[in-house]
Design a protein around this motif. Structure first.
Motif, PDB file in Angstrom:
ATOM      1  N   VAL A 216      54.422  39.695  50.458  1.00  0.00           N
ATOM      2  CA  VAL A 216      54.007  39.613  49.057  1.00  0.00           C
ATOM      3  C   VAL A 216      55.081  38.786  48.361  1.00  0.00           C
ATOM      4  O   VAL A 216      56.276  38.996  48.591  1.00  0.00           O
ATOM      5  N   GLY A 217      54.667  37.845  47.556  1.00  0.00           N
ATOM      6  CA  GLY A 217      55.643  37.036  46.830  1.00  0.00           C
ATOM      7  C   GLY A 217      55.470  37.227  45.335  1.00  0.00           C
ATOM      8  O   GLY A 217      54.338  37.348  44.848  1.00  0.00           O
ATOM      9  N   SER A 218      56.587  37.294  44.638  1.00  0.00           N
ATOM     10  CA  SER A 218      56.516  37.394  43.174  1.00  0.00           C
ATOM     11  C   SER A 218      57.897  37.182  42.571  1.00  0.00           C
ATOM     12  O   SER A 218      58.900  37.647  43.117  1.00  0.00           O
ATOM     13  N   MET A 219      57.937  36.447  41.485  1.00  0.00           N
ATOM     14  CA  MET A 219      59.210  36.260  40.782  1.00  0.00           C
ATOM     15  C   MET A 219      59.285  37.204  39.586  1.00  0.00           C
ATOM     16  O   MET A 219      60.291  37.245  38.873  1.00  0.00           O
ATOM     17  N   ASP A 220      58.201  37.969  39.367  1.00  0.00           N
ATOM     18  CA  ASP A 220      58.198  38.924  38.239  1.00  0.00           C
ATOM     19  C   ASP A 220      59.070  40.124  38.575  1.00  0.00           C
ATOM     20  O   ASP A 220      59.155  40.514  39.750  1.00  0.00           O
ATOM     21  N   LYS A 227      66.337  50.148  37.544  1.00  0.00           N
ATOM     22  CA  LYS A 227      66.777  48.953  38.275  1.00  0.00           C
ATOM     23  C   LYS A 227      65.664  47.918  38.223  1.00  0.00           C
ATOM     24  O   LYS A 227      64.490  48.263  38.429  1.00  0.00           O
ATOM     25  N   MET A 228      66.032  46.687  37.911  1.00  0.00           N
ATOM     26  CA  MET A 228      65.013  45.630  37.879  1.00  0.00           C
ATOM     27  C   MET A 228      64.751  45.168  39.311  1.00  0.00           C
ATOM     28  O   MET A 228      65.693  44.783  40.025  1.00  0.00           O
ATOM     29  N   VAL A 229      63.518  45.204  39.736  1.00  0.00           N
ATOM     30  CA  VAL A 229      63.194  44.743  41.099  1.00  0.00           C
ATOM     31  C   VAL A 229      62.014  43.774  41.044  1.00  0.00           C
ATOM     32  O   VAL A 229      61.178  43.848  40.142  1.00  0.00           O
ATOM     33  N   LYS A 230      62.002  42.887  42.016  1.00  0.00           N
ATOM     34  CA  LYS A 230      60.877  41.936  42.098  1.00  0.00           C
ATOM     35  C   LYS A 230      59.638  42.699  42.550  1.00  0.00           C
ATOM     36  O   LYS A 230      59.697  43.452  43.533  1.00  0.00           O
ATOM     37  N   ALA A 231      58.548  42.473  41.840  1.00  0.00           N
ATOM     38  CA  ALA A 231      57.341  43.224  42.193  1.00  0.00           C
ATOM     39  C   ALA A 231      56.093  42.480  41.747  1.00  0.00           C
ATOM     40  O   ALA A 231      56.140  41.614  40.861  1.00  0.00           O
ATOM     41  N   HIS A 232      55.017  42.789  42.420  1.00  0.00           N
ATOM     42  CA  HIS A 232      53.731  42.217  42.019  1.00  0.00           C
ATOM     43  C   HIS A 232      52.891  43.340  41.440  1.00  0.00           C
ATOM     44  O   HIS A 232      52.686  44.361  42.087  1.00  0.00           O
ATOM     45  N   GLN A 233      52.483  43.121  40.204  1.00  0.00           N
ATOM     46  CA  GLN A 233      51.739  44.176  39.521  1.00  0.00           C
ATOM     47  C   GLN A 233      50.247  43.932  39.676  1.00  0.00           C
ATOM     48  O   GLN A 233      49.711  42.920  39.190  1.00  0.00           O
ATOM     49  N   ASP A 234      49.597  44.824  40.395  1.00  0.00           N
ATOM     50  CA  ASP A 234      48.143  44.739  40.574  1.00  0.00           C
ATOM     51  C   ASP A 234      47.497  45.756  39.648  1.00  0.00           C
ATOM     52  O   ASP A 234      48.170  46.694  39.204  1.00  0.00           O
ATOM     53  N   PRO A 235      46.187  45.603  39.377  1.00  0.00           N
ATOM     54  CA  PRO A 235      45.524  46.615  38.539  1.00  0.00           C
ATOM     55  C   PRO A 235      45.637  47.994  39.170  1.00  0.00           C
ATOM     56  O   PRO A 235      45.615  49.004  38.492  1.00  0.00           O
ATOM     57  N   TRP A 236      45.768  48.043  40.498  1.00  0.00           N
ATOM     58  CA  TRP A 236      45.820  49.351  41.173  1.00  0.00           C
ATOM     59  C   TRP A 236      47.248  49.820  41.497  1.00  0.00           C
ATOM     60  O   TRP A 236      47.459  50.794  42.190  1.00  0.00           O
ATOM     61  N   GLU A 242      60.688  43.667  47.744  1.00  0.00           N
ATOM     62  CA  GLU A 242      61.805  43.938  48.661  1.00  0.00           C
ATOM     63  C   GLU A 242      61.828  45.386  49.174  1.00  0.00           C
ATOM     64  O   GLU A 242      62.853  45.839  49.671  1.00  0.00           O
ATOM     65  N   ASN A 243      60.698  46.071  49.070  1.00  0.00           N
ATOM     66  CA  ASN A 243      60.631  47.427  49.589  1.00  0.00           C
ATOM     67  C   ASN A 243      59.907  47.384  50.946  1.00  0.00           C
ATOM     68  O   ASN A 243      58.739  46.997  51.025  1.00  0.00           O
ATOM     69  N   GLU A 244      60.635  47.751  52.008  1.00  0.00           N
ATOM     70  CA  GLU A 244      60.084  47.622  53.361  1.00  0.00           C
ATOM     71  C   GLU A 244      58.885  48.518  53.606  1.00  0.00           C
ATOM     72  O   GLU A 244      58.129  48.305  54.566  1.00  0.00           O
ATOM     73  N   ASN A 245      58.700  49.528  52.752  1.00  0.00           N
ATOM     74  CA  ASN A 245      57.505  50.367  52.895  1.00  0.00           C
ATOM     75  C   ASN A 245      56.282  49.700  52.270  1.00  0.00           C
ATOM     76  O   ASN A 245      55.152  50.101  52.532  1.00  0.00           O
ATOM     77  N   CYS A 247      55.902  46.020  51.996  1.00  0.00           N
ATOM     78  CA  CYS A 247      55.521  44.801  52.736  1.00  0.00           C
ATOM     79  C   CYS A 247      56.688  44.345  53.619  1.00  0.00           C
ATOM     80  O   CYS A 247      57.757  44.940  53.605  1.00  0.00           O
ATOM     81  N   ASP A 248      56.426  43.242  54.399  1.00  0.00           N
ATOM     82  CA  ASP A 248      57.432  42.784  55.378  1.00  0.00           C
ATOM     83  C   ASP A 248      58.310  41.656  54.841  1.00  0.00           C
ATOM     84  O   ASP A 248      58.936  40.940  55.635  1.00  0.00           O
ATOM     85  N   PHE A 249      58.359  41.476  53.516  1.00  0.00           N
ATOM     86  CA  PHE A 249      59.120  40.363  52.958  1.00  0.00           C
ATOM     87  C   PHE A 249      60.584  40.392  53.414  1.00  0.00           C
ATOM     88  O   PHE A 249      61.135  39.378  53.851  1.00  0.00           O
ATOM     89  N   VAL A 250      61.208  41.555  53.346  1.00  0.00           N
ATOM     90  CA  VAL A 250      62.639  41.664  53.700  1.00  0.00           C
ATOM     91  C   VAL A 250      62.837  41.332  55.181  1.00  0.00           C
ATOM     92  O   VAL A 250      63.793  40.640  55.546  1.00  0.00           O
ATOM     93  N   LYS A 251      61.922  41.828  56.013  1.00  0.00           N
ATOM     94  CA  LYS A 251      62.022  41.546  57.453  1.00  0.00           C
ATOM     95  C   LYS A 251      61.966  40.026  57.695  1.00  0.00           C
ATOM     96  O   LYS A 251      62.757  39.483  58.461  1.00  0.00           O
ATOM     97  N   LEU A 252      61.007  39.368  57.005  1.00  0.00           N
ATOM     98  CA  LEU A 252      60.877  37.918  57.169  1.00  0.00           C
ATOM     99  C   LEU A 252      62.162  37.215  56.737  1.00  0.00           C
ATOM    100  O   LEU A 252      62.689  36.357  57.450  1.00  0.00           O
ATOM    101  N   ARG A 253      62.678  37.587  55.567  1.00  0.00           N
ATOM    102  CA  ARG A 253      63.894  36.953  55.039  1.00  0.00           C
ATOM    103  C   ARG A 253      65.073  37.172  55.989  1.00  0.00           C
ATOM    104  O   ARG A 253      65.816  36.241  56.293  1.00  0.00           O
ATOM    105  N   GLU A 254      65.178  38.400  56.486  1.00  0.00           N
ATOM    106  CA  GLU A 254      66.266  38.771  57.395  1.00  0.00           C
ATOM    107  C   GLU A 254      66.197  37.944  58.685  1.00  0.00           C
ATOM    108  O   GLU A 254      67.182  37.383  59.146  1.00  0.00           O
ATOM    109  N   MET A 255      64.995  37.866  59.247  1.00  0.00           N
ATOM    110  CA  MET A 255      64.803  37.174  60.521  1.00  0.00           C
ATOM    111  C   MET A 255      65.000  35.669  60.371  1.00  0.00           C
ATOM    112  O   MET A 255      65.582  35.017  61.219  1.00  0.00           O
ATOM    113  N   LEU A 256      64.523  35.172  59.247  1.00  0.00           N
ATOM    114  CA  LEU A 256      64.533  33.723  59.012  1.00  0.00           C
ATOM    115  C   LEU A 256      65.925  33.220  58.654  1.00  0.00           C
ATOM    116  O   LEU A 256      66.401  32.235  59.224  1.00  0.00           O
TER     117      LEU A 256
END
Ligand code: GDP
Length: 395
Positions: A216-220, A227-236, A242-245, A247-256
């Motif tokens: 998931v990508g978001s600059m919001d 604590k201010m964290v990057k997140a994508h706000q959906d209606p639901w 950056e929460n591993e529970n 999505c896998d964004f952190v894993k991708l960043r770490e591996m890459l």
């Protein structure tokens, strides 16, 4: 310095204490220092349909906005310089393949220069391709499969499931398994995190088993527990990037970036670039291996080929010289023959001239004789006619 005599006597021997540790362990520091001083290029190519979230994810990965980024000459010393290249979007993988090849070609041209400056060369080769897949939950699209299959020998491909917040967790798990088995059954070679280095073997092996990363990508930013964290706000709900529970964004960043950047760069050079170079060399009649399958440097091969071409050229020049001498001889013979024929004709013509004159004279003589005979006949006949008239006058 201690002389042999003094050593024998066991006098004045000074023992030195090392000011620092000497050993291989200082090698990584040297490499780090060199990279800090010289900088290095790491190029990421994002492939996927328009609106799938490529720009958002790259911005999120590097915590920047690539569109508005302006570099100043007075940046603080430690800074990541990121570069992106826009490709013309198209329904075919060919423009992508051409682009990758163009970067390999530029590197090859630099490598072939007698005076190379590869140490400060701006490497534009693609080190990794993030291939964005729609979270459809269904099979892979044919176009995606075809594109990956045709590009996997040119670059390291890491497939990512984009906009992972738009699909439920159970569906996502099923989708991950499905698309990985489709990639395997279609023979698509995606990048495998290396497991030969002990320091990263365990985590890399675990991550290989978790591919593809659902991101998931978001600059919001939203406030969560003060604590201010990057997140994508959906209606639901809110999906924390950056929460591993979530999505896998952190894993991708770490591996890459943290674990495998160097391997991606190495694989690009030793596997993909060298394959391109070998194909290119073979196209031009060069080979990467010498006698007994020993690898030969490109410059050595180039020199050998240059000698071969030089010899061949000399042989061709000699052949052409011989041919032109032969041709001149043939032409001379033809000319001689033509000249002889011409002279023969002229001589014949000359010989014919008196004969012709004699023939004309003979004809003139015959004509004259005829005229003379005619005149004589006329003279006789006019006398006979004239005589009776004169008799008549006398009467
Ligand atoms: P690109 O054309 O592939 O570069 O796509 P963009 O990054 O410009 O994103 C297109 C739209 O998708 C934008 O409105 C983004 O806000 C949205 N978007 C990007 N990433 C995500 C994501 O992970 N989840 C959701 N739900 N929307 C996203």
């Amino acid at each position: 310095q201690v002389s042999d005599d003094e050593q024998k006597k066991g006098k004045n021997i000074c023992s030195l204490t090392m000011s620092s540790h000497v050993g291989f362990e200082s090698l990584p520091d040297q490499l780090v220092n060199r990279s800090i001083q010289q900088g290095f290029c790491f190029n990421i190519l994002c492939v996927g349909e328009t609106g799938i979230g490529k720009s958002t994810l790259t911005d999120t990965l590097f915590n920047t906005n690539f569109e508005d980024q302006e570099s100043s000459h007075f940046c603080p010393p430690v800074k990541l310089k990121a570069q992106t290249y826009k490709l013309q979007e198209s329904n075919s993988y060919q423009p992508i393949a051409d682009y990758i090849d163009a970067q390999f070609e530029a590197y090859l041209q630099e490598e072939m220069k007698i005076k190379q400056s590869l140490f400060n060369y701006h490497d534009s080769r693609i080190h990794v391709c993030l291939y964005f897949l729609s979270p459809t939950g269904h099979s892979l699209k044919t176009l995606d499969l075809l594109t990956m299959k045709n590009l996997d020998s040119k670059m390291n491909i890491i497939p990512v499931i984009a906009k992972a917040d738009t699909i439920s967790k159970t569906e996502l798990q099923k989708f991950k398994i499905k698309l990985m088995s489709e990639l395997v059954s279609n023979g698509v070679q995606i990048y495998q995190f290396p497991t030969d280095d002990d320091t990263v073997a365990r985590i890399n092996a675990a991550m290989n088993g978790q591919l593809s990363f659902a991101v998931v990508g978001s600059m919001d930013e939203v406030k969560i527990r003060n604590k201010m964290v990057k997140a994508h706000q959906d209606p639901w709900g809110v999906v924390q990037v950056e929460n591993e529970n979530h999505c896998d964004f952190v894993k991708l960043r770490e591996m890459l970036i943290c674990k495998n950047m160097e391997d991606l760069r190495k694989q690009t050079h030793t596997r993909h670039y060298k394959l391109y170079r070998r194909c290119k060399s073979e196209e031009m009649g060069f080979s990467d291996v010498g006698p007994e399958n020993k690898p030969v440097s490109l410059q050595e091969t180039y020199e050998a080929k240059r000698h071969e071409f030089h010899g061949e050229r000399q042989r061709k020049e000699e052949e052409m010289k011989q041919m032109s001498v032969q041709r001149v001889k043939e032409k001379e013979a033809i000319l001689k023959e033509a000249k002889f024929e011409h002279l023969k004709r002229v001589h014949q013509e000359e010989r014919m001239k008196p004969e012709e004159k004699r023939r004309i004279l003979d004809k003139e003589i015959i004509d004259f004789s005829k005229k003379k005979a005619t005149c004589e006949i006329f003279q006789t006949q006019s006398f006979l006619v004239w005589a009776p008239i004169s008799c008549k006058t006398e009467v």
